[in-house]
Design a protein around this motif. Sequence first.
Motif, PDB file in Angstrom:
ATOM      1  N   UNK A  11       0.814  -1.424  -0.042  1.00 25.63           N
ATOM      2  CA  UNK A  11       0.016   0.064  -0.054  1.00 25.63           C
ATOM      3  C   UNK A  11       0.841   1.380  -0.007  1.00 25.63           C
ATOM      4  N   UNK A  12       2.273   1.120   0.043  1.00 24.58           N
ATOM      5  CA  UNK A  12       2.887   2.449  -0.201  1.00 24.58           C
ATOM      6  C   UNK A  12       4.160   2.358   0.548  1.00 24.58           C
ATOM      7  N   UNK A  13       4.940   3.353   0.541  1.00 26.75           N
ATOM      8  CA  UNK A  13       5.979   3.610   1.368  1.00 26.75           C
ATOM      9  C   UNK A  13       6.002   4.965   2.364  1.00 26.75           C
ATOM     10  N   UNK A  14       5.004   5.640   2.203  1.00 26.63           N
ATOM     11  CA  UNK A  14       4.913   6.770   2.978  1.00 26.63           C
ATOM     12  C   UNK A  14       3.461   6.574   3.905  1.00 26.63           C
ATOM     13  N   UNK A  49      -4.267   5.841   3.716  1.00 25.36           N
ATOM     14  CA  UNK A  49      -5.350   5.969   3.016  1.00 25.36           C
ATOM     15  C   UNK A  49      -5.636   4.618   2.045  1.00 25.36           C
ATOM     16  N   UNK A  50      -4.720   3.739   1.707  1.00 23.61           N
ATOM     17  CA  UNK A  50      -5.007   2.725   1.030  1.00 23.61           C
ATOM     18  C   UNK A  50      -5.209   1.313   1.645  1.00 23.61           C
ATOM     19  N   UNK A  51      -4.643   1.547   3.103  1.00 28.06           N
ATOM     20  CA  UNK A  51      -4.660   0.155   3.861  1.00 28.06           C
ATOM     21  C   UNK A  51      -5.738  -0.540   3.932  1.00 28.06           C
ATOM     22  N   UNK A  52      -6.931   0.112   4.348  1.00 25.29           N
ATOM     23  CA  UNK A  52      -8.213  -0.494   4.820  1.00 25.29           C
ATOM     24  C   UNK A  52      -8.844  -0.720   3.528  1.00 25.29           C
ATOM     25  N   UNK A  53      -8.748  -0.012   2.461  1.00 22.53           N
ATOM     26  CA  UNK A  53      -9.473  -0.431   1.177  1.00 22.53           C
ATOM     27  C   UNK A  53      -8.565  -1.958   0.536  1.00 22.53           C
ATOM     28  N   UNK A  54      -7.084  -1.825   0.697  1.00 18.81           N
ATOM     29  CA  UNK A  54      -6.353  -2.970   0.293  1.00 18.81           C
ATOM     30  C   UNK A  54      -7.026  -4.332   0.939  1.00 18.81           C
ATOM     31  N   UNK A  55      -7.124  -4.113   2.330  1.00 23.66           N
ATOM     32  CA  UNK A  55      -7.548  -5.295   3.326  1.00 23.66           C
ATOM     33  C   UNK A  55      -8.798  -5.725   2.967  1.00 23.66           C
ATOM     34  N   UNK A  56      -9.846  -4.740   2.642  1.00 29.49           N
ATOM     35  CA  UNK A  56     -11.036  -5.334   2.336  1.00 29.49           C
ATOM     36  C   UNK A  56     -11.170  -5.967   0.969  1.00 29.49           C
ATOM     37  N   UNK A  57     -10.413  -5.452  -0.146  1.00 30.60           N
ATOM     38  CA  UNK A  57     -10.358  -6.123  -1.217  1.00 30.60           C
ATOM     39  C   UNK A  57      -9.744  -7.781  -1.121  1.00 30.60           C
ATOM     40  N   UNK A  59      -3.136 -16.492   1.587  1.00 30.10           N
ATOM     41  CA  UNK A  59      -2.127 -15.866   2.422  1.00 30.10           C
ATOM     42  C   UNK A  59      -1.802 -14.620   2.022  1.00 30.10           C
ATOM     43  N   UNK A  60      -1.222 -13.513   2.704  1.00 32.17           N
ATOM     44  CA  UNK A  60      -0.931 -12.379   2.412  1.00 32.17           C
ATOM     45  C   UNK A  60       0.254 -11.842   2.984  1.00 32.17           C
ATOM     46  N   UNK A  61       0.992 -11.250   2.377  1.00 37.64           N
ATOM     47  CA  UNK A  61       2.416 -10.518   3.031  1.00 37.64           C
ATOM     48  C   UNK A  61       2.480  -9.424   2.615  1.00 37.64           C
ATOM     49  N   UNK A 121      -5.024  -5.126  13.250  1.00 39.73           N
ATOM     50  CA  UNK A 121      -6.604  -4.739  13.399  1.00 39.73           C
ATOM     51  C   UNK A 121      -7.273  -5.564  12.175  1.00 39.73           C
ATOM     52  N   UNK A 122      -6.395  -5.975  11.354  1.00 41.67           N
ATOM     53  CA  UNK A 122      -7.046  -6.620  10.239  1.00 41.67           C
ATOM     54  C   UNK A 122      -7.616  -8.231  10.774  1.00 41.67           C
TER      55      UNK A 122
END
Length: 383
Positions: free
Chosen positions: A195-198, A204-212, A224-226, A243-244
């Motif tokens: 989800x980025x390096x900053x 901004x992107x973490x929750x959306x990536x987790x949901x996807x 599995x996710x790394x 929290x995921x």
Amino acid sequence: MRVFVIAGEPSGDKLGGALMAGLKSLVPEISFTGIGGVHMEEEGLRSRFPMEELSVMGIAEILPKYRELKRRIRETAEAILAEAPDVVISIDSPDFCLRVHKIVKATRPAQKVVHYVAPSVWAWRAGRAAKMAKTVDHVLALLPFEPPYMEAAGMSCDFVGHPVVTEPRATAEEAAAFRETHMIGPNQPLVLCLPGSRKSEVARLGARFDEALMQLRDREPGLRVVVPTVRGVSKFVRQMTARWPVAPIVVEASEDKRAAFAAADLALAASGTVSLELAANRTPMVIAYDASRITWHIVWNMMKIDTVTLVNLVSDTRQVPEFLGPNCQPRLISEKLLQLLEDREARAGQIAAMELTMQRLGEGGDPPGLRAARSVLGFLDRA
């Protein structure tokens, strides 16, 4: 030969170190001075001040340090004028470097100046090339389609290759060991989440990536996710992923990240140069990105291209799917990830585009540092 070299970011320091090594191999009697980090210091540079003083981004971060940065600009320009080097080589960090060059050129117009990393005028803000041409004579470009843009603005320019082609990669054995260490079966799908390096990007992107990825897991229960991360945001990433609903594997060490890239079947990544790292490992990907509504509206209206993914641009294909701005939605992303997992032809199409991308970026040829060194010397011979 005397060279004054300036880098202001870790990525620029790596480029600078490789360039210095290349110059030393071609010109044994050479000396360096300037500003850089550990990679450049390993090649013999004694930095005039810590490079980290220049590694600031954004108005909120720059304003408190404006006076100090202005002092460092003047100090650097005065050092160049005092030393009268054969060439000044600046690496990325245009906000700092171009201000230095402006002062130097005002006093010594004949000073030879090379800039490493062309501005992405092919994407937006085309006027940056004309601005650079006022103080820069020659440009070293990372992407093969950039030289015509620089030449049109009045500078000479050579494509010297992208550093991703020389980055170390994990072996098949190391990839297999990564899976075994984390108890991932040979038939279990493994997805990289990038989800980025900053911190702002990750937030901004973490929750959306987790949901996807959760929606994808509903269709692929063994998934599995790394999550590879970097030192500056690793604490935040670990707090967020704790929290995921299903905890991912979080890796920070370079060797673990390389192994994860090689072991993964698929990646979900924020747009950026990470797409080239994935291409180097031939890892199929889906790219997603979003910003605030106002920022996105402004940037999108300034864009001159129909894709932001470097693999698509360099290969001149559109094999890598993107979900940008309003389309950065978990449902759309998860559907494309599932399609890519199930569709062998779609994966093969991406891998072919990655092969072409890496070939065009210089894979298999001379290392970019050596090519950059030859370009600098060729420019000085012509000048």
